[in-house]
Design a protein around this motif. Structure first.
Motif, PDB file in Angstrom:
ATOM      1  N   LYS A 171      22.149 -29.851 -10.679  1.00 39.15           N
ATOM      2  CA  LYS A 171      22.636 -29.191  -9.459  1.00 39.15           C
ATOM      3  C   LYS A 171      21.822 -27.929  -9.165  1.00 39.15           C
ATOM      4  O   LYS A 171      21.455 -27.654  -8.017  1.00 39.15           O
ATOM      5  CB  LYS A 171      24.119 -28.842  -9.604  1.00 39.15           C
ATOM      6  N   LEU A 172      21.547 -27.153 -10.226  1.00 37.78           N
ATOM      7  CA  LEU A 172      20.794 -25.905 -10.050  1.00 37.78           C
ATOM      8  C   LEU A 172      19.380 -26.193  -9.556  1.00 37.78           C
ATOM      9  O   LEU A 172      18.876 -25.515  -8.660  1.00 37.78           O
ATOM     10  CB  LEU A 172      20.747 -25.142 -11.371  1.00 37.78           C
ATOM     11  N   LEU A 173      18.748 -27.210 -10.119  1.00 34.17           N
ATOM     12  CA  LEU A 173      17.385 -27.557  -9.708  1.00 34.17           C
ATOM     13  C   LEU A 173      17.339 -27.988  -8.241  1.00 34.17           C
ATOM     14  O   LEU A 173      16.437 -27.601  -7.500  1.00 34.17           O
ATOM     15  CB  LEU A 173      16.829 -28.667 -10.605  1.00 34.17           C
ATOM     16  N   LEU A 174      18.319 -28.786  -7.836  1.00 37.66           N
ATOM     17  CA  LEU A 174      18.364 -29.214  -6.431  1.00 37.66           C
ATOM     18  C   LEU A 174      18.572 -28.021  -5.502  1.00 37.66           C
ATOM     19  O   LEU A 174      17.956 -27.915  -4.436  1.00 37.66           O
ATOM     20  CB  LEU A 174      19.480 -30.249  -6.229  1.00 37.66           C
ATOM     21  N   GLN A 175      19.468 -27.129  -5.936  1.00 39.97           N
ATOM     22  CA  GLN A 175      19.735 -25.942  -5.113  1.00 39.97           C
ATOM     23  C   GLN A 175      18.490 -25.067  -5.009  1.00 39.97           C
ATOM     24  O   GLN A 175      18.121 -24.606  -3.922  1.00 39.97           O
ATOM     25  CB  GLN A 175      20.884 -25.144  -5.719  1.00 39.97           C
ATOM     26  N   MET A 176      17.811 -24.843  -6.158  1.00 34.51           N
ATOM     27  CA  MET A 176      16.614 -23.986  -6.156  1.00 34.51           C
ATOM     28  C   MET A 176      15.477 -24.623  -5.361  1.00 34.51           C
ATOM     29  O   MET A 176      14.722 -23.931  -4.676  1.00 34.51           O
ATOM     30  CB  MET A 176      16.153 -23.717  -7.594  1.00 34.51           C
ATOM     31  N   ALA A 203      10.622 -30.815   3.907  1.00 36.26           N
ATOM     32  CA  ALA A 203      11.051 -30.998   2.520  1.00 36.26           C
ATOM     33  C   ALA A 203      12.496 -30.551   2.343  1.00 36.26           C
ATOM     34  O   ALA A 203      13.276 -31.179   1.604  1.00 36.26           O
ATOM     35  CB  ALA A 203      10.126 -30.206   1.592  1.00 36.26           C
ATOM     36  N   THR A 204      12.880 -29.475   3.022  1.00 31.93           N
ATOM     37  CA  THR A 204      14.250 -28.975   2.945  1.00 31.93           C
ATOM     38  C   THR A 204      15.230 -29.985   3.537  1.00 31.93           C
ATOM     39  O   THR A 204      16.282 -30.280   2.944  1.00 31.93           O
ATOM     40  CB  THR A 204      14.372 -27.635   3.695  1.00 31.93           C
ATOM     41  N   ILE A 205      14.889 -30.513   4.709  1.00 25.81           N
ATOM     42  CA  ILE A 205      15.782 -31.465   5.381  1.00 25.81           C
ATOM     43  C   ILE A 205      15.928 -32.744   4.570  1.00 25.81           C
ATOM     44  O   ILE A 205      16.994 -33.380   4.557  1.00 25.81           O
ATOM     45  CB  ILE A 205      15.252 -31.756   6.801  1.00 25.81           C
ATOM     46  N   LYS A 206      14.860 -33.129   3.869  1.00 30.53           N
ATOM     47  CA  LYS A 206      14.946 -34.309   3.010  1.00 30.53           C
ATOM     48  C   LYS A 206      15.957 -34.082   1.891  1.00 30.53           C
ATOM     49  O   LYS A 206      16.690 -34.996   1.498  1.00 30.53           O
ATOM     50  CB  LYS A 206      13.565 -34.601   2.419  1.00 30.53           C
ATOM     51  N   LEU A 207      16.024 -32.844   1.404  1.00 34.64           N
ATOM     52  CA  LEU A 207      16.989 -32.508   0.356  1.00 34.64           C
ATOM     53  C   LEU A 207      18.383 -32.302   0.924  1.00 34.64           C
ATOM     54  O   LEU A 207      19.381 -32.640   0.282  1.00 34.64           O
ATOM     55  CB  LEU A 207      16.534 -31.238  -0.367  1.00 34.64           C
ATOM     56  N   ASN A 208      18.446 -31.731   2.120  1.00 34.52           N
ATOM     57  CA  ASN A 208      19.743 -31.432   2.736  1.00 34.52           C
ATOM     58  C   ASN A 208      19.626 -31.573   4.246  1.00 34.52           C
ATOM     59  O   ASN A 208      19.186 -30.631   4.927  1.00 34.52           O
ATOM     60  CB  ASN A 208      20.195 -30.020   2.372  1.00 34.52           C
ATOM     61  N   PRO A 209      19.996 -32.718   4.811  1.00 35.88           N
ATOM     62  CA  PRO A 209      19.880 -32.948   6.256  1.00 35.88           C
ATOM     63  C   PRO A 209      20.711 -31.990   7.101  1.00 35.88           C
ATOM     64  O   PRO A 209      20.534 -31.935   8.319  1.00 35.88           O
ATOM     65  CB  PRO A 209      20.378 -34.394   6.431  1.00 35.88           C
ATOM     66  N   ASN A 210      21.595 -31.230   6.477  1.00 40.00           N
ATOM     67  CA  ASN A 210      22.452 -30.310   7.230  1.00 40.00           C
ATOM     68  C   ASN A 210      21.994 -28.862   7.140  1.00 40.00           C
ATOM     69  O   ASN A 210      22.740 -27.948   7.522  1.00 40.00           O
ATOM     70  CB  ASN A 210      23.900 -30.418   6.729  1.00 40.00           C
ATOM     71  N   ASN A 211      20.786 -28.633   6.643  1.00 39.71           N
ATOM     72  CA  ASN A 211      20.283 -27.262   6.526  1.00 39.71           C
ATOM     73  C   ASN A 211      19.825 -26.782   7.900  1.00 39.71           C
ATOM     74  O   ASN A 211      18.745 -27.130   8.390  1.00 39.71           O
ATOM     75  CB  ASN A 211      19.132 -27.198   5.520  1.00 39.71           C
ATOM     76  N   VAL A 212      20.648 -25.965   8.531  1.00 42.53           N
ATOM     77  CA  VAL A 212      20.392 -25.533   9.909  1.00 42.53           C
ATOM     78  C   VAL A 212      19.149 -24.653   9.997  1.00 42.53           C
ATOM     79  O   VAL A 212      18.394 -24.714  10.970  1.00 42.53           O
ATOM     80  CB  VAL A 212      21.628 -24.785  10.454  1.00 42.53           C
ATOM     81  N   LYS A 213      18.925 -23.812   8.973  1.00 47.26           N
ATOM     82  CA  LYS A 213      17.756 -22.939   8.999  1.00 47.26           C
ATOM     83  C   LYS A 213      16.455 -23.736   9.036  1.00 47.26           C
ATOM     84  O   LYS A 213      15.461 -23.305   9.636  1.00 47.26           O
ATOM     85  CB  LYS A 213      17.774 -22.001   7.800  1.00 47.26           C
ATOM     86  N   ALA A 214      16.446 -24.886   8.398  1.00 52.38           N
ATOM     87  CA  ALA A 214      15.247 -25.724   8.404  1.00 52.38           C
ATOM     88  C   ALA A 214      14.933 -26.194   9.818  1.00 52.38           C
ATOM     89  O   ALA A 214      13.774 -26.207  10.241  1.00 52.38           O
ATOM     90  CB  ALA A 214      15.429 -26.921   7.474  1.00 52.38           C
ATOM     91  N   TYR A 215      15.968 -26.576  10.556  1.00 53.89           N
ATOM     92  CA  TYR A 215      15.749 -27.007  11.946  1.00 53.89           C
ATOM     93  C   TYR A 215      15.283 -25.825  12.803  1.00 53.89           C
ATOM     94  O   TYR A 215      14.401 -25.978  13.651  1.00 53.89           O
ATOM     95  CB  TYR A 215      17.038 -27.597  12.517  1.00 53.89           C
TER      96      TYR A 215
END
Length: 429
Positions: A171-176, A203-215
């Motif tokens: 979990k920590l690795l994914l978060q980092m 790369a961020t969106i691939k890890l988390n499609p809901n990361n608004v900052k990436a968009y």
């Protein structure tokens, strides 16, 4: 845990800190403070060369130098550079950073600190250093720290401590990984590395499609790259995740404004091209109707905005044709340029204001003492009547207008024989 996670987009606002920063210890120089910190604490950054110092102090009664100053003054420039290279703060050549045995205990200690803990904890440490650099807007340093964090996460060799919980470590690795990519995207955006920014956002969106900052950051980088449609799509996707996000709303408006501006420019350009096409069509039709021959070469003369045109209305076939023209005086290597020679006007109309010529000291060029010639399509010559309308001279196809420029030779009567002979020689030669 780090006190800063994903960094805010609006740096006019305060950073989102989870806890207050630690108090600074005033007794010790802070990391990165350099010589100023040593001077303030009176600590010597390098060993003092006592013999060199005694040689420098000619006055025995002079007060002793502070340790920080003495440690610097008692060494040559080259010596200082070598010692600085053994200090991680100033190190530029790691191969020569060791002592006579090739060892550097301070560097080894720092390296060991970076490798202490699990893979996730080391990545988290680099990420935290990156966040500290961002808080001071040291974008290059911050980018390097996030890059190191990502490198630790993706390293094939596992040289770190084993975690107590594999699940928590994962979990920590994914978060980092997500946070390091999105924060590095911010650094790239600030540094103008717009394509790299979009790659980090992807790369961020691939890890988390809901990361608004990436968009958001992707949309702003794409806007800078003038990839407006892609920027619009990125902003729309972000708003689909969080329709109330103020940063994305602002980005979407900027993108919409830019898209509208581009569309206005494109529409204006299209209209201009269409107008030019229509003008050229009407002009070419008018020239064909008058049986005026034209030709273009690979090296046209520089005439700025002078060209063949219809006046007063470029779109009306009833307008008159106007030509740029040059009056050549070949026997004296002189010339006069006429920007607009109407087909309705004669050579005499222009000679009337051109003569007398300022350089004609012999008074050879007068209206009744010159002949006018034009070249034919085959390279020969015709005598052009001075009082004939230009249209009458050009009609019929005997002469042609080359590169939109009418060329008229003006020759004194006494020199016409020599001029004709010269032109014939050029033709046959």
């Amino acid at each position: 845990m780090s006190r800063i996670e994903e960094l805010p987009d609006d740096f006019d606002e305060s950073l989102n800190l989870n806890e207050a920063p630690p108090e600074v210890t005033q007794d010790l120089p802070q990391p990165g403070a350099g010589f100023d910190a040593f001077a303030a604490s009176n600590e010597a950054p390098f060993p003092i060369n006592e013999e060199r110092l005694k040689e420098m102090q000619n006055d025995p009664s002079a007060p002793d130098m502070p340790p920080a100053m003495a440690s610097i003054k008692s060494h040559s420039k080259d010596e200082l550079l070598k010692m600085m290279n053994k200090t991680p703060l100033f190190m530029t050549d790691i191969e020569n950073a060791g002592d006579e045995n090739g060892e550097n205990t301070l560097l080894d200690a720092l390296t060991a600190m970076q490798n202490e803990g699990t893979r996730g904890e080391v990545a988290q440490s680099f990420k935290a250093q990156g966040n500290e650099a961002v808080s001071e807007k040291r974008w290059i340093d911050a980018k390097e720290m996030y890059t190191k964090s990502i490198a630790v996460i993706n390293a094939k060799e596992d040289k770190w401590e084993k975690p107590e919980s594999l699940e928590e470590e994962k979990k920590l690795l994914l978060q980092m990984e997500e946070v390091s990519h999105i924060n590095r995207a911010l650094c790239n955006l600030e540094l103008g590395n717009y394509r790299s920014c979009t790659l980090d956002c992807a790369a961020t969106i691939k890890l988390n499609p809901n990361n608004v900052k990436a968009y958001y950051r992707s949309s702003m980088a794409l806007l800078k790259l003038e990839r407006v449609d892609e920027a619009e799509d990125a902003a729309a996707r972000g708003l689909a995740v969080d329709s109330e996000n103020k940063a994305l709303q602002t980005a979407a408006k900027k993108i919409a404004d830019r898209k509208a501006a581009i569309e206005r420019v494109a529409a204006k350009k299209k209209a201009e091209l269409e107008l030019a096409r229509k003008k050229n069509l009407v002009l070419s039709t008018a020239l064909r109707a008058r049986e005026i021959r034209t030709r273009k070469t690979d090296q046209p003369p520089e005439m700025e905005d002078a060209k063949i045109k219809l006046v007063p209305d470029a779109l009306s076939p009833e307008s008159s044709v106007e030509f740029p023209a040059v009056f050549l005086y070949p026997m004296d290597a002189q010339s006069d340029f006429v920007k607009g020679f109407s087909e309705l006007h004669s050579i005499a109309d222009h000679l009337d204001y051109i003569f007398p010529l300022p350089w004609d000291t012999k008074k050879e060029y007068t209206f009744g003492n010159v002949e006018c010639f034009m070249q034919t399509v085959s390279g020969g010559l015709i005598k052009a009547g001075k009082k004939l309308p230009l249209l009458q001279i050009l009609t019929g196809g005997k002469v042609e207008v080359v590169d939109e420029l009418v060329r008229i030779f003006i020759v004194p009567l006494s020199k016409t024989g020599a001029f004709i002979a010269e032109m014939k020689a050029r033709k046959t030669g």
